[in-house]
Design a protein around this motif. Sequence first.
Motif, PDB file in Angstrom:
ATOM      1  N   VAL A  64       0.828  -1.296  -0.062  1.00 22.02           N
ATOM      2  CA  VAL A  64      -0.207   0.008   0.026  1.00 22.02           C
ATOM      3  C   VAL A  64       0.886   1.372  -0.300  1.00 22.02           C
ATOM      4  CG1 VAL A  64      -1.900  -1.196   1.021  1.00 22.02           C
ATOM      5  CG2 VAL A  64      -0.074   0.051   2.466  1.00 22.02           C
ATOM      6  N   VAL A  65       0.468   2.436  -0.675  1.00 19.91           N
ATOM      7  CA  VAL A  65       1.299   3.634  -0.503  1.00 19.91           C
ATOM      8  C   VAL A  65       0.581   4.340   0.688  1.00 19.91           C
ATOM      9  CG1 VAL A  65       1.483   5.689  -1.841  1.00 19.91           C
ATOM     10  CG2 VAL A  65       1.181   3.427  -2.990  1.00 19.91           C
TER      11      VAL A  65
ATOM     12  N   ASN B 221       4.537  -0.283   1.269  1.00 20.27           N
ATOM     13  CA  ASN B 221       4.926  -1.193   2.343  1.00 20.27           C
ATOM     14  C   ASN B 221       3.708  -2.447   2.367  1.00 20.27           C
ATOM     15  OD1 ASN B 221       5.920  -2.799   4.603  1.00 20.27           O
ATOM     16  ND2 ASN B 221       6.902  -0.818   5.292  1.00 20.27           N
ATOM     17  N   ILE B 222       3.898  -3.282   2.738  1.00 16.75           N
ATOM     18  CA  ILE B 222       3.071  -4.375   3.005  1.00 16.75           C
ATOM     19  C   ILE B 222       2.259  -4.114   4.101  1.00 16.75           C
ATOM     20  CG2 ILE B 222       4.350  -6.161   1.390  1.00 16.75           C
ATOM     21  CD1 ILE B 222       5.127  -7.595   4.192  1.00 16.75           C
ATOM     22  N   LYS B 223       2.766  -3.610   5.034  1.00 10.23           N
ATOM     23  CA  LYS B 223       2.139  -3.160   6.133  1.00 10.23           C
ATOM     24  C   LYS B 223       1.654  -1.777   6.326  1.00 10.23           C
ATOM     25  CE  LYS B 223       5.767  -3.701   9.353  1.00 10.23           C
ATOM     26  NZ  LYS B 223       6.335  -4.365  10.787  1.00 10.23           N
ATOM     27  N   ARG B 224       0.852  -1.411   7.202  1.00  9.22           N
ATOM     28  CA  ARG B 224       0.409   0.073   7.501  1.00  9.22           C
ATOM     29  C   ARG B 224       1.323   0.542   8.667  1.00  9.22           C
ATOM     30  NH1 ARG B 224      -3.283   2.173   4.758  1.00  9.22           N
ATOM     31  NH2 ARG B 224      -4.772   0.959   3.561  1.00  9.22           N
ATOM     32  N   THR B 225       2.178   1.548   8.484  1.00  5.20           N
ATOM     33  CA  THR B 225       3.204   1.843   9.261  1.00  5.20           C
ATOM     34  C   THR B 225       3.248   3.504   8.954  1.00  5.20           C
ATOM     35  OG1 THR B 225       5.538   1.880  10.043  1.00  5.20           O
ATOM     36  CG2 THR B 225       5.081   1.499   7.643  1.00  5.20           C
ATOM     37  N   ARG B 226       3.662   4.157   9.965  1.00  5.92           N
ATOM     38  CA  ARG B 226       3.440   5.511  10.168  1.00  5.92           C
ATOM     39  C   ARG B 226       4.818   6.439   9.487  1.00  5.92           C
ATOM     40  NH1 ARG B 226       2.279   6.797  16.117  1.00  5.92           N
ATOM     41  NH2 ARG B 226       2.324   9.103  15.049  1.00  5.92           N
TER      42      ARG B 226
END
Length: 206
Positions: free
Chosen positions: A126-127, A139-144
Amino acid sequence: MKYLYYNGLKFTRDEDTGYYLNSSIGKRIHRYVWEKEKGAIPKGFHIHHINHDKSDNRIENLELVEAGKHHSYHGEIRAITDYDNMIKNLDEVARPKASEWHGSAEGIAWHKKQYKATKDKLHEKVVLTCEHCGERFSNIKRTRFCSNKCKAAWRRESGIDDEVRVCVECGEKFTINKYRKTQCCSKSCSNKHFPRLPQLKNMIDS
Protein backbone atom coordinates in the motif's frame (compact mmCIF):
# COMPACT_ATOMS: atom_id res chain seq x y z
CA MET A 1 -36.76 -26.12 46.82
CA LYS A 2 -37.55 -28.81 44.27
CA TYR A 3 -41.11 -27.79 43.29
CA LEU A 4 -43.08 -24.59 42.81
CA TYR A 5 -46.82 -24.26 42.24
CA TYR A 6 -48.64 -21.56 40.34
CA ASN A 7 -52.19 -21.37 38.96
CA GLY A 8 -52.74 -25.02 39.83
CA LEU A 9 -49.64 -26.18 37.92
CA LYS A 10 -46.56 -27.89 39.30
CA PHE A 11 -43.12 -26.70 38.18
CA THR A 12 -40.01 -28.82 38.82
CA ARG A 13 -36.54 -27.38 39.29
CA ASP A 14 -34.02 -28.22 36.55
CA GLU A 15 -30.78 -28.99 38.40
CA ASP A 16 -28.66 -27.93 35.42
CA THR A 17 -30.20 -24.49 34.86
CA GLY A 18 -31.96 -23.74 38.15
CA TYR A 19 -35.16 -22.81 36.31
CA TYR A 20 -38.55 -24.35 37.16
CA LEU A 21 -40.28 -26.13 34.30
CA ASN A 22 -43.70 -27.69 33.71
CA SER A 23 -43.09 -30.31 31.03
CA SER A 24 -46.82 -30.69 30.27
CA ILE A 25 -47.15 -27.15 28.95
CA GLY A 26 -43.46 -26.88 28.05
CA LYS A 27 -42.92 -23.58 29.88
CA ARG A 28 -40.75 -22.24 32.64
CA ILE A 29 -42.59 -20.70 35.55
CA HIS A 30 -41.14 -17.19 35.21
CA ARG A 31 -42.33 -16.93 31.61
CA TYR A 32 -45.69 -18.46 32.48
CA VAL A 33 -46.21 -15.97 35.34
CA TRP A 34 -45.33 -13.04 33.08
CA GLU A 35 -47.75 -14.16 30.37
CA LYS A 36 -50.54 -14.62 32.92
CA GLU A 37 -49.94 -11.24 34.53
CA LYS A 38 -48.68 -9.07 31.67
CA GLY A 39 -49.52 -10.83 28.42
CA ALA A 40 -47.49 -12.33 25.58
CA ILE A 41 -43.70 -11.95 25.61
CA PRO A 42 -42.53 -10.09 22.46
CA LYS A 43 -40.15 -11.90 20.14
CA GLY A 44 -36.51 -11.18 20.99
CA PHE A 45 -37.18 -10.50 24.68
CA HIS A 46 -36.42 -12.45 27.87
CA ILE A 47 -37.90 -12.40 31.37
CA HIS A 48 -35.26 -11.45 33.91
CA HIS A 49 -35.26 -12.20 37.67
CA ILE A 50 -34.44 -8.84 39.24
CA ASN A 51 -32.95 -10.31 42.43
CA HIS A 52 -31.33 -13.24 40.53
CA ASP A 53 -33.34 -15.75 42.58
CA LYS A 54 -34.91 -18.20 40.11
CA SER A 55 -37.26 -19.49 42.80
CA ASP A 56 -38.73 -16.02 43.35
CA ASN A 57 -41.23 -15.68 40.52
CA ARG A 58 -43.44 -12.94 41.91
CA ILE A 59 -44.39 -10.55 39.13
CA GLU A 60 -42.65 -7.77 41.12
CA ASN A 61 -39.38 -9.67 40.70
CA LEU A 62 -39.71 -10.10 36.94
CA GLU A 63 -38.91 -7.66 34.15
CA LEU A 64 -38.94 -7.68 30.36
CA VAL A 65 -35.44 -7.32 28.87
CA GLU A 66 -34.07 -7.47 25.32
CA ALA A 67 -32.42 -10.85 24.71
CA GLY A 68 -29.05 -9.34 23.71
CA LYS A 69 -28.88 -7.11 26.79
CA HIS A 70 -29.94 -10.01 29.00
CA HIS A 71 -27.14 -12.25 27.67
CA SER A 72 -24.58 -9.45 28.06
CA TYR A 73 -25.70 -8.69 31.60
CA HIS A 74 -25.41 -12.28 32.79
CA GLY A 75 -22.09 -12.65 30.94
CA GLU A 76 -20.72 -9.69 32.90
CA ILE A 77 -22.06 -11.12 36.17
CA ARG A 78 -20.41 -14.49 35.48
CA ALA A 79 -17.15 -12.76 34.61
CA ILE A 80 -17.18 -11.04 38.01
CA THR A 81 -18.49 -13.83 40.24
CA ASP A 82 -16.96 -16.82 38.47
CA TYR A 83 -13.76 -15.31 37.08
CA ASP A 84 -11.41 -17.92 38.58
CA ASN A 85 -13.43 -20.84 37.18
CA MET A 86 -13.60 -19.17 33.75
CA ILE A 87 -9.82 -18.78 33.66
CA LYS A 88 -9.35 -22.34 34.93
CA ASN A 89 -11.64 -23.63 32.18
CA LEU A 90 -9.68 -21.68 29.57
CA ASP A 91 -6.34 -22.99 30.83
CA GLU A 92 -7.38 -26.61 31.38
CA VAL A 93 -9.94 -27.17 28.62
CA ALA A 94 -10.30 -24.52 25.93
CA ARG A 95 -6.66 -23.62 25.26
CA PRO A 96 -5.34 -27.23 25.24
CA LYS A 97 -8.11 -28.29 22.85
CA ALA A 98 -7.48 -25.29 20.59
CA SER A 99 -3.73 -26.01 20.57
CA GLU A 100 -4.40 -29.68 19.80
CA TRP A 101 -6.72 -28.79 16.92
CA HIS A 102 -4.35 -26.22 15.40
CA GLY A 103 -1.58 -28.85 15.38
CA SER A 104 -3.79 -31.60 13.96
CA ALA A 105 -3.95 -32.55 10.29
CA GLU A 106 -7.35 -30.88 10.04
CA GLY A 107 -6.10 -27.69 11.67
CA ILE A 108 -2.97 -27.50 9.50
CA ALA A 109 -5.06 -28.06 6.37
CA TRP A 110 -7.43 -25.27 7.45
CA HIS A 111 -4.55 -22.83 8.01
CA LYS A 112 -3.04 -23.66 4.62
CA LYS A 113 -6.39 -23.08 2.96
CA GLN A 114 -6.84 -19.73 4.73
CA TYR A 115 -3.32 -18.62 3.82
CA LYS A 116 -3.81 -19.57 0.18
CA ALA A 117 -7.04 -17.58 0.07
CA THR A 118 -5.53 -14.46 1.65
CA LYS A 119 -1.82 -14.50 0.77
CA ASP A 120 -2.16 -12.02 -2.10
CA LYS A 121 -3.93 -9.59 0.20
CA LEU A 122 -1.38 -10.13 2.97
CA HIS A 123 1.57 -9.30 0.69
CA GLU A 124 -0.12 -6.49 -1.21
CA LYS A 125 1.80 -3.22 -0.89
CA VAL A 126 0.00 0.00 0.00
CA VAL A 127 1.14 3.57 -0.64
CA LEU A 128 1.64 5.59 2.54
CA THR A 129 2.89 9.03 3.57
CA CYS A 130 5.63 9.33 6.20
CA GLU A 131 4.41 11.38 9.18
CA HIS A 132 7.88 12.89 9.69
CA CYS A 133 9.37 13.75 6.32
CA GLY A 134 6.15 13.72 4.26
CA GLU A 135 7.61 11.43 1.59
CA ARG A 136 5.38 8.81 0.02
CA PHE A 137 6.49 5.18 0.25
CA SER A 138 5.07 1.67 -0.18
CA ASN A 139 4.94 -1.14 2.33
CA ILE A 140 3.10 -4.44 2.82
CA LYS A 141 1.89 -3.30 6.24
CA ARG A 142 0.51 -0.01 7.45
CA THR A 143 3.22 1.95 9.23
CA ARG A 144 3.55 5.64 10.04
CA PHE A 145 7.16 6.20 8.97
CA CYS A 146 9.27 5.42 5.92
CA SER A 147 12.32 4.45 7.99
CA ASN A 148 13.55 3.97 11.54
CA LYS A 149 15.52 7.20 11.14
CA CYS A 150 12.31 9.17 10.55
CA LYS A 151 10.59 7.34 13.39
CA ALA A 152 13.40 8.26 15.83
CA ALA A 153 13.45 11.87 14.63
CA TRP A 154 9.67 12.17 15.06
CA ARG A 155 9.88 10.81 18.60
CA ARG A 156 12.63 13.32 19.50
CA GLU A 157 10.76 16.29 18.04
CA SER A 158 7.38 15.32 19.46
CA GLY A 159 8.78 14.98 22.98
CA ILE A 160 6.89 11.73 23.48
CA ASP A 161 9.88 10.27 25.34
CA ASP A 162 10.60 13.36 27.43
CA GLU A 163 10.36 13.47 31.21
CA VAL A 164 10.86 16.12 33.88
CA ARG A 165 13.86 15.74 36.21
CA VAL A 166 15.30 17.79 39.05
CA CYS A 167 18.84 19.10 38.61
CA VAL A 168 21.16 17.47 41.17
CA GLU A 169 23.12 20.74 41.47
CA CYS A 170 20.66 23.65 41.56
CA GLY A 171 17.39 21.80 42.19
CA GLU A 172 15.65 23.32 39.17
CA LYS A 173 13.35 21.19 37.07
CA PHE A 174 14.31 20.48 33.47
CA THR A 175 12.97 18.37 30.60
CA ILE A 176 15.11 15.64 29.05
CA ASN A 177 14.71 12.49 26.98
CA LYS A 178 14.07 9.64 29.42
CA TYR A 179 16.71 7.47 27.77
CA ARG A 180 19.52 9.96 28.46
CA LYS A 181 21.50 9.78 31.70
CA THR A 182 21.75 13.55 32.16
CA GLN A 183 21.48 14.64 35.79
CA CYS A 184 22.01 18.40 35.48
CA CYS A 185 19.97 21.10 33.77
CA SER A 186 22.98 22.77 32.11
CA LYS A 187 26.71 22.44 31.43
CA SER A 188 27.34 25.07 34.10
CA CYS A 189 25.57 22.98 36.75
CA SER A 190 27.24 19.83 35.46
CA ASN A 191 30.71 21.45 35.80
CA LYS A 192 29.89 22.54 39.35
CA HIS A 193 28.49 19.17 40.41
CA PHE A 194 31.15 17.10 38.65
CA PRO A 195 34.26 19.38 38.97
CA ARG A 196 36.74 16.67 37.99
CA LEU A 197 35.24 16.11 34.55
CA PRO A 198 36.51 19.36 32.96
CA GLN A 199 39.93 18.77 34.53
CA LEU A 200 40.13 15.26 33.15
CA LYS A 201 39.09 16.54 29.74
CA ASN A 202 41.84 19.18 29.85
CA MET A 203 44.37 16.55 30.87
CA ILE A 204 43.32 14.32 27.98
CA ASP A 205 43.35 17.21 25.47
CA SER A 206 46.84 18.32 26.64
